[in-house]
Each structure stands twice: as C-alpha cells, then as structure tokens.
Design a protein around this motif. Structure first.
Motif, mmCIF file in Angstrom:
data_model
loop_
_atom_site.group_PDB
_atom_site.id
_atom_site.type_symbol
_atom_site.label_atom_id
_atom_site.label_comp_id
_atom_site.label_asym_id
_atom_site.label_seq_id
_atom_site.Cartn_x
_atom_site.Cartn_y
_atom_site.Cartn_z
ATOM 1 N N ASP A 1 0.566 -1.241 -0.064
ATOM 2 C CA ASP A 1 -0.019 -0.110 -0.114
ATOM 3 C C ASP A 1 1.352 1.491 0.116
ATOM 4 N N GLY A 2 1.972 1.194 -0.136
ATOM 5 C CA GLY A 2 3.166 2.339 -0.142
ATOM 6 C C GLY A 2 3.641 2.490 1.391
ATOM 7 N N SER A 3 3.141 2.563 2.958
ATOM 8 C CA SER A 3 3.774 2.207 3.270
ATOM 9 C C SER A 3 5.093 1.548 4.266
ATOM 10 N N VAL A 4 5.386 2.007 5.067
ATOM 11 C CA VAL A 4 6.774 1.411 5.395
ATOM 12 C C VAL A 4 6.751 1.229 6.784
ATOM 13 N N ALA A 5 7.214 -0.520 7.061
ATOM 14 C CA ALA A 5 7.319 -0.685 8.517
ATOM 15 C C ALA A 5 8.574 -0.008 8.876
ATOM 16 N N VAL A 6 8.680 -0.116 10.457
ATOM 17 C CA VAL A 6 10.518 0.180 10.190
ATOM 18 C C VAL A 6 10.158 -0.772 11.979
ATOM 19 N N VAL B 1 13.957 3.756 26.697
ATOM 20 C CA VAL B 1 14.211 4.624 27.090
ATOM 21 C C VAL B 1 14.745 4.865 28.666
ATOM 22 N N ARG B 2 15.776 5.902 28.991
ATOM 23 C CA ARG B 2 16.508 6.152 29.788
ATOM 24 C C ARG B 2 15.772 7.468 30.457
ATOM 25 N N ASP B 3 16.133 7.963 31.639
ATOM 26 C CA ASP B 3 15.898 8.680 32.279
ATOM 27 C C ASP B 3 16.855 9.986 32.350
ATOM 28 N N PRO B 4 16.299 11.307 32.741
ATOM 29 C CA PRO B 4 17.924 12.385 32.668
ATOM 30 C C PRO B 4 18.915 11.858 33.389
ATOM 31 N N GLY B 5 18.942 11.198 34.092
ATOM 32 C CA GLY B 5 19.909 10.364 34.569
ATOM 33 C C GLY B 5 21.034 9.447 33.515
ATOM 34 N N GLY B 6 19.940 9.181 33.234
ATOM 35 C CA GLY B 6 21.022 7.726 32.362
ATOM 36 C C GLY B 6 20.271 6.482 32.798
ATOM 37 N N THR B 7 19.526 6.377 33.854
ATOM 38 C CA THR B 7 19.627 4.917 34.284
ATOM 39 C C THR B 7 17.998 4.031 32.954
ATOM 40 N N VAL B 8 18.434 3.148 33.047
ATOM 41 C CA VAL B 8 17.929 2.605 32.108
ATOM 42 C C VAL B 8 16.624 2.118 31.788
ATOM 43 N N LEU B 9 15.233 2.670 31.759
ATOM 44 C CA LEU B 9 13.824 2.693 32.332
ATOM 45 C C LEU B 9 13.125 1.468 31.571
ATOM 46 N N SER B 10 13.470 0.928 29.847
ATOM 47 C CA SER B 10 12.594 0.275 29.822
ATOM 48 C C SER B 10 13.782 0.269 28.382
ATOM 49 N N ARG B 11 13.799 -1.159 28.068
ATOM 50 C CA ARG B 11 13.991 -1.574 26.637
ATOM 51 C C ARG B 11 12.749 -2.905 25.658
ATOM 52 N N GLU B 12 12.493 -2.215 24.552
ATOM 53 C CA GLU B 12 12.174 -2.723 23.613
ATOM 54 C C GLU B 12 11.940 -2.574 22.336
ATOM 55 N N THR B 13 11.679 -4.121 21.701
ATOM 56 C CA THR B 13 11.079 -3.563 20.379
ATOM 57 C C THR B 13 9.905 -3.604 19.913
ATOM 58 N N VAL B 14 9.809 -2.106 18.734
ATOM 59 C CA VAL B 14 8.192 -1.909 18.607
ATOM 60 C C VAL B 14 8.294 -1.807 17.037
ATOM 61 N N ARG B 15 7.546 -1.770 16.809
ATOM 62 C CA ARG B 15 7.010 -1.616 15.337
ATOM 63 C C ARG B 15 7.195 0.154 14.503
ATOM 64 N N HIS B 16 6.952 0.541 13.794
ATOM 65 C CA HIS B 16 6.310 1.481 13.542
ATOM 66 C C HIS B 16 6.015 2.301 11.776
ATOM 67 N N VAL B 17 5.051 1.985 11.880
ATOM 68 C CA VAL B 17 4.809 1.956 10.787
ATOM 69 C C VAL B 17 3.963 4.135 9.840
ATOM 70 N N TYR B 18 4.454 3.733 8.606
ATOM 71 C CA TYR B 18 4.781 5.082 8.605
ATOM 72 C C TYR B 18 4.166 5.378 7.172
ATOM 73 N N ARG B 19 3.122 6.385 7.110
ATOM 74 C CA ARG B 19 2.665 6.284 5.996
ATOM 75 C C ARG B 19 2.615 8.222 4.730
ATOM 76 N N PHE B 20 2.742 8.005 3.619
ATOM 77 C CA PHE B 20 3.150 9.111 3.214
ATOM 78 C C PHE B 20 2.330 9.617 2.264
ATOM 79 N N ASP B 21 2.179 11.087 1.265
ATOM 80 C CA ASP B 21 1.493 12.172 0.358
ATOM 81 C C ASP B 21 2.642 11.406 -0.362
#
Length: 123
Positions: free
Chosen positions: A75-80, A86-106
């Motif tokens: 359909d022309g979209s791209v899944a990444v 994610v870290r807090d401002p002091g650098g401590t790791v709050l979470s690590r995960e794998t996600v998928r971002h799906v982009y649509r374009f004009d």
C-alpha cells in the motif's frame, strides 16, 4: 517516492530524532501529520503538536530509537522494526523493547501518519 527513497528518508529521520533535531524531522512531515503520543497517550496533529509532544517528552525521558529493519508494504507504507531504549535524565535505563513504526506518505513523499505496533519483545 520509491521504497529505497523512503527507507533512506526514514533512516535520516531516526538519526535526526536521536540528535534532537526537531526541525529536520518536521521538514519531512506533512503540515497536517497525524502522530501517536506513545508517552502520554492519544495522538497529536501538525508540526506544532509533534514539536510540543517531543519537547515535553524530552524534558522527562531520553528515548533512543534504532531502526533494525524496513519493510515496504504494497500500500506504499513502510514498517520499521525499532529497538527502543528509554532512559531517565540521569541515564538510568527505564525500558528496552522492540516496536514497529508504520509510516504513511503523501504524493510528495512527506510523512502523513505514523502508528506504533507493539511487538511484545522486551530486551
């Protein structure tokens, strides 16, 4: 815009996001972009909405997104596939995960929408 062009564009956007170069990322988005608010919930719209969301987010957390795979869809979209740390401002790791971002374009190749699909993979 071809699939390889979209992949190159998205790679550059991830690099700009990680460098906190908001204007560089917004330049590749439609003025009416529809963007997920993965931190607070809901969605934000337009350049001002995305800018405000990221500024609020970066004041509290330090997300780092590393694209690990690109899938051009019929359909022309791209899944990444994205390794998200994610870290807090002091650098401590709050979470690590794998996600998928799906982009649509004009028709001009600008990002009009992004959606997040959770893959359920925590690292």
């Amino acid at each position: 815009m071809t699939a390889p062009d979209r992949t190159a564009l998205l790679r550059s956007l991830y690099a700009a996001f990680n460098a906190r170069e908001i204007d560089a990322v917004l330049a590749a988005m439609s003025p009416a972009v529809d963007w997920p608010n993965g931190w607070e919930g809901g969605r934000v719209h337009g350049h001002d909405g995305v800018r405000g969301y990221w500024e609020r987010q970066w004041a509290q957390i330090r997300p780092l997104v590393r694209p690990t795979g690109f899938d051009a869809r019929p359909d022309g979209s791209v899944a990444v596939s994205v390794a998200l740390t994610v870290r807090d401002p002091g650098g401590t790791v709050l979470s690590r995960e794998t996600v998928r971002h799906v982009y649509r374009f004009d028709g001009d190749g600008l990002v009009t929408r992004m959606d997040v699909e959770r893959t359920g993979t925590e690292r």
